[in-house]
Design a protein around this motif. Structure first.
Motif, PDB file in Angstrom:
ATOM      1  N   LYS A   8       0.815  -1.222   0.000  1.00 12.65           N
ATOM      2  CA  LYS A   8       0.000   0.000   0.000  1.00 12.65           C
ATOM      3  C   LYS A   8       0.849   1.272   0.000  1.00 12.65           C
ATOM      4  CE  LYS A   8      -0.727   0.773   4.947  1.00 12.65           C
ATOM      5  NZ  LYS A   8      -1.712   0.869   6.037  1.00 12.65           N
ATOM      6  N   GLU A  12      -0.086   4.857  -1.822  1.00 14.42           N
ATOM      7  CA  GLU A  12      -0.271   6.079  -1.042  1.00 14.42           C
ATOM      8  C   GLU A  12       0.467   7.271  -1.654  1.00 14.42           C
ATOM      9  OE1 GLU A  12      -1.345   4.063   3.287  1.00 14.42           O
ATOM     10  OE2 GLU A  12       0.705   4.739   2.905  1.00 14.42           O
ATOM     11  N   HIS A  17      -5.946   5.263  -1.095  1.00 18.07           N
ATOM     12  CA  HIS A  17      -5.989   4.723   0.256  1.00 18.07           C
ATOM     13  C   HIS A  17      -6.915   3.526   0.345  1.00 18.07           C
ATOM     14  CE1 HIS A  17      -3.620   8.005   1.854  1.00 18.07           C
ATOM     15  NE2 HIS A  17      -4.313   8.795   1.067  1.00 18.07           N
TER      16      HIS A  17
END
Lengths: 120, 120
Positions: A8, A12, A17
């Motif tokens: 992730k 980001e 998100h």
């Protein structure tokens, strides 16, 4: 990498998100959804080495696993593909978490791409 | 398969159609765009065996090649990734056909996924 927490970080930097995270016990996989316009990116992390996704990672490594296309009528889509001679992974529509209906098309009929067809 | 003419047959069973087809001479690749909601599927077919896509097909076979994410500000996206230590394929923004600006993120930083960042 092989973890949602690691993967992730890249997304980001794009301002994306995780909206929803869920563990699907019977598939031994943790999933995370990152909305992106009308579509979304789904990150998958196995909860067991011998799960479908765990074995896939060990054999092929990380990367793009499949694409999913949402259709209004899953049954009509399956019928149209069967008529056209498209090879399917599931010849019967499956029902997943939350009651959503889906099936997978075999990469042999799509130019090597695993495609999920999912209802609305 | 390895041809757009063959690959499009599957997508036609989903009601998707090629909106725009183009040969990018300097990349030795033919491309076809199939609109799908706010996004689109791009089919790639090499025009030469020793092109980037031709060599990719010979080495890895057919499948998902990359995903592209459109951003409002390509330069800001590149700067944010460089600050975060994300490995990029191109450290300078490239300009493609039609003047669109783009760069590629290295799979080492994305969980094995080749990601294109493209401007509006």
């Amino acid at each position: 990498m092989k973890s949602i927490a690691e993967a992730k970080k890249f997304y980001e930097t794009l301002g994306l998100h995780i909206e929803h995270e869920e563990t699907v016990e019977h598939e031994q996989v943790k999933t995370a959804m990152l909305p992106l316009g009308e579509t979304r990116i789904e990150l998958l992390e196995p909860t067991a080495e011998d799960s479908v996704i765990g074995k896939y990672l060990n054999k092929r490594g990380e990367g793009l696993h499949h694409i999913a296309v949402q259709v209004a009528d899953v049954d009509a889509a399956m019928a149209a593909m069967q008529t056209a001679g498209v090879r399917l992974v599931n010849e019967v529509v499956k029902v997943g978490a939350g009651g959503h209906r889906y099936f997978f098309v075999h990469p042999a009929s799509t130019g090597g791409v695993l495609v999920e067809i999912v209802g609305e």
